[in-house]
Write an enzyme that holds these catalytic residues in place. Structure first.
Site, PDB file in Angstrom:
ATOM      1  N   LYS A  11      18.526  -5.703   8.905  1.00 58.01           N
ATOM      2  CA  LYS A  11      17.896  -5.285  10.160  1.00 58.01           C
ATOM      3  C   LYS A  11      18.194  -3.820  10.489  1.00 58.01           C
ATOM      4  O   LYS A  11      19.109  -3.217   9.914  1.00 58.01           O
ATOM      5  CB  LYS A  11      18.347  -6.216  11.282  1.00 58.01           C
ATOM      6  CG  LYS A  11      17.874  -7.677  11.081  1.00 58.01           C
ATOM      7  CD  LYS A  11      18.245  -8.541  12.272  1.00 58.01           C
ATOM      8  CE  LYS A  11      17.730  -9.967  12.101  1.00 58.01           C
ATOM      9  NZ  LYS A  11      18.063 -10.802  13.281  1.00 58.01           N
ATOM     10  N   TYR A  51       8.015 -12.681  14.351  1.00 58.55           N
ATOM     11  CA  TYR A  51       8.884 -13.517  15.195  1.00 58.55           C
ATOM     12  C   TYR A  51       8.092 -14.371  16.192  1.00 58.55           C
ATOM     13  O   TYR A  51       8.639 -14.785  17.211  1.00 58.55           O
ATOM     14  CB  TYR A  51       9.904 -12.645  15.931  1.00 58.55           C
ATOM     15  CG  TYR A  51      11.118 -12.310  15.078  1.00 58.55           C
ATOM     16  CD1 TYR A  51      12.014 -13.317  14.687  1.00 58.55           C
ATOM     17  CD2 TYR A  51      11.386 -11.013  14.670  1.00 58.55           C
ATOM     18  CE1 TYR A  51      13.130 -13.031  13.917  1.00 58.55           C
ATOM     19  CE2 TYR A  51      12.514 -10.714  13.897  1.00 58.55           C
ATOM     20  CZ  TYR A  51      13.375 -11.735  13.527  1.00 58.55           C
ATOM     21  OH  TYR A  51      14.486 -11.464  12.765  1.00 58.55           O
ATOM     22  N   ASN A 114      22.131  -8.224  14.961  1.00 56.73           N
ATOM     23  CA  ASN A 114      23.064  -9.030  14.169  1.00 56.73           C
ATOM     24  C   ASN A 114      22.905  -8.820  12.663  1.00 56.73           C
ATOM     25  O   ASN A 114      23.167  -9.708  11.866  1.00 56.73           O
ATOM     26  CB  ASN A 114      22.974 -10.511  14.571  1.00 56.73           C
ATOM     27  CG  ASN A 114      21.613 -11.107  14.344  1.00 56.73           C
ATOM     28  OD1 ASN A 114      20.698 -10.424  13.874  1.00 56.73           O
ATOM     29  ND2 ASN A 114      21.454 -12.376  14.649  1.00 56.73           N
ATOM     30  N   HIS A 117      18.735 -11.118   8.642  1.00 57.76           N
ATOM     31  CA  HIS A 117      17.938 -12.334   8.830  1.00 57.76           C
ATOM     32  C   HIS A 117      18.072 -13.201   7.594  1.00 57.76           C
ATOM     33  O   HIS A 117      18.174 -12.686   6.484  1.00 57.76           O
ATOM     34  CB  HIS A 117      16.458 -11.941   9.016  1.00 57.76           C
ATOM     35  CG  HIS A 117      15.501 -13.099   8.917  1.00 57.76           C
ATOM     36  ND1 HIS A 117      15.235 -13.918   9.988  1.00 57.76           N
ATOM     37  CD2 HIS A 117      14.780 -13.588   7.865  1.00 57.76           C
ATOM     38  CE1 HIS A 117      14.364 -14.863   9.595  1.00 57.76           C
ATOM     39  NE2 HIS A 117      14.077 -14.680   8.313  1.00 57.76           N
ATOM     40  N   GLU A 128       7.634 -16.266   5.013  1.00 59.00           N
ATOM     41  CA  GLU A 128       8.204 -14.961   5.358  1.00 59.00           C
ATOM     42  C   GLU A 128       8.130 -13.987   4.187  1.00 59.00           C
ATOM     43  O   GLU A 128       7.829 -12.805   4.390  1.00 59.00           O
ATOM     44  CB  GLU A 128       9.658 -15.148   5.823  1.00 59.00           C
ATOM     45  CG  GLU A 128       9.731 -15.873   7.158  1.00 59.00           C
ATOM     46  CD  GLU A 128      11.140 -16.285   7.574  1.00 59.00           C
ATOM     47  OE1 GLU A 128      11.270 -16.865   8.662  1.00 59.00           O
ATOM     48  OE2 GLU A 128      12.101 -16.037   6.813  1.00 59.00           O
TER      49      GLU A 128
HETATM   50  P1  IDP Z   1      18.786 -16.676  13.341  1.00 57.80           P
HETATM   51  O1  IDP Z   1      18.397 -15.246  13.001  1.00 57.80           O
HETATM   52  O2  IDP Z   1      20.263 -16.910  13.188  1.00 57.80           O
HETATM   53  O3  IDP Z   1      17.949 -17.701  12.626  1.00 57.80           O
HETATM   54  P2  IDP Z   1      17.171 -17.230  15.710  1.00 57.80           P
HETATM   55  O4  IDP Z   1      17.557 -18.185  16.782  1.00 57.80           O
HETATM   56  O5  IDP Z   1      16.089 -17.615  14.751  1.00 57.80           O
HETATM   57  O6  IDP Z   1      18.515 -16.858  14.911  1.00 57.80           O
HETATM   58  O7  IDP Z   1      16.789 -15.858  16.436  1.00 57.80           O
HETATM   59  C1  IDP Z   1      16.120 -14.832  15.748  1.00 57.80           C
HETATM   60  C2  IDP Z   1      16.764 -13.506  16.107  1.00 57.80           C
HETATM   61  O8  IDP Z   1      16.556 -13.239  17.500  1.00 57.80           O
HETATM   62  C3  IDP Z   1      18.286 -13.445  15.942  1.00 57.80           C
HETATM   63  O9  IDP Z   1      18.709 -13.213  14.618  1.00 57.80           O
HETATM   64  C4  IDP Z   1      18.653 -12.322  16.874  1.00 57.80           C
HETATM   65  O10 IDP Z   1      18.370 -11.037  16.312  1.00 57.80           O
HETATM   66  C5  IDP Z   1      17.692 -12.565  18.038  1.00 57.80           C
HETATM   67  N1  IDP Z   1      18.285 -13.436  19.069  1.00 57.80           N
HETATM   68  C6  IDP Z   1      18.544 -14.765  18.990  1.00 57.80           C
HETATM   69  N2  IDP Z   1      19.087 -15.241  20.140  1.00 57.80           N
HETATM   70  C7  IDP Z   1      19.183 -14.170  20.962  1.00 57.80           C
HETATM   71  C8  IDP Z   1      19.668 -14.006  22.311  1.00 57.80           C
HETATM   72  O11 IDP Z   1      20.118 -14.948  22.975  1.00 57.80           O
HETATM   73  N3  IDP Z   1      19.606 -12.741  22.830  1.00 57.80           N
HETATM   74  C9  IDP Z   1      19.112 -11.668  22.130  1.00 57.80           C
HETATM   75  N4  IDP Z   1      18.630 -11.790  20.871  1.00 57.80           N
HETATM   76  C10 IDP Z   1      18.674 -13.005  20.287  1.00 57.80           C
HETATM   77 MG    MG Z   2      15.880 -18.055  12.725  1.00 55.24          MG
END
Ligand code: IDP
Ligand code: MG
Length: 135
Positions: A11, A51, A114, A117, A128
């Site tokens: 990312k 997304y 974070n 992905h 994807e």
């Molecule tokens: P994942 O990437 O671990 O599968 P997902 O729930 O699919 O997590 O969420 C996609 C992305 O959205 C996350 O990797 C993160 O960058 C962002 N995200 C998820 N939850 C939050 C939140 O509560 N606040 C802000 N960004 C979030």
């Molecule tokens: Mg996810």
């Protein structure tokens, strides 16, 4: 047991801060082979499309701004049990919950930024990777 293919994105925060090399090294060391790889920049529209499953979430708009804020590295990877093993390697979404030594534990700066992905199912890995490599 999942299939042999997964898809990942390094990312914008991790590319910007110069962690791409270290992350790719960890991915290879964990036994994943690179099938495809490229550096790309997403428009906000493209990020929103990628997304789309999260469009009802309160963080959707910020997430799309963030994912279009700089270059990303997209990769299609192979290994047996790819989905599960890769999710283990990257750690929990929130770096505060990510296990010691996982990519998010080492490189993520927040639940949003974070670092990486990882696809969550065999089906999504194909959708994807086709999004970036087959058009
Ligand atoms: P994942 O990437 O671990 O599968 P997902 O729930 O699919 O997590 O969420 C996609 C992305 O959205 C996350 O990797 C993160 O960058 C962002 N995200 C998820 N939850 C939050 C939140 O509560 N606040 C802000 N960004 C979030
Ligand atoms: Mg996810």
């Amino acid at each position: 047991m999942s299939g042999n293919v997964t898809f990942t994105i390094i990312k914008p925060d991790a590319v910007k801060s110069g962690h791409s090399g270290s992350i790719i090294k960890m991915i290879e060391k964990a036994g994943f082979k690179l099938l495809e790889m490229k550096l790309v920049s997403l428009t906000k529209e493209k990020a929103s499309e990628f997304y789309e499953v999260h469009k009802e979430k309160p963080f959707y708009d910020r997430l799309c701004n963030y994912m279009s804020s700089g270059p990303i590295i997209v990769m299609k990877l192979s290994k047996n049990n790819a989905i599960e093993d890769f999710r283990k390697l990257i750690g929990s979404t929130n770096p505060q919950d990510a296990a010691e030594g996982t990519i998010r534990n080492l490189f993520a700066t927040s639940i949003e930024a974070n670092a990486i992905h990882g696809s969550d199912s065999d089906e999504n890995a194909i959708i994807e990777s086709d999004f970036f490599f087959n058009n």
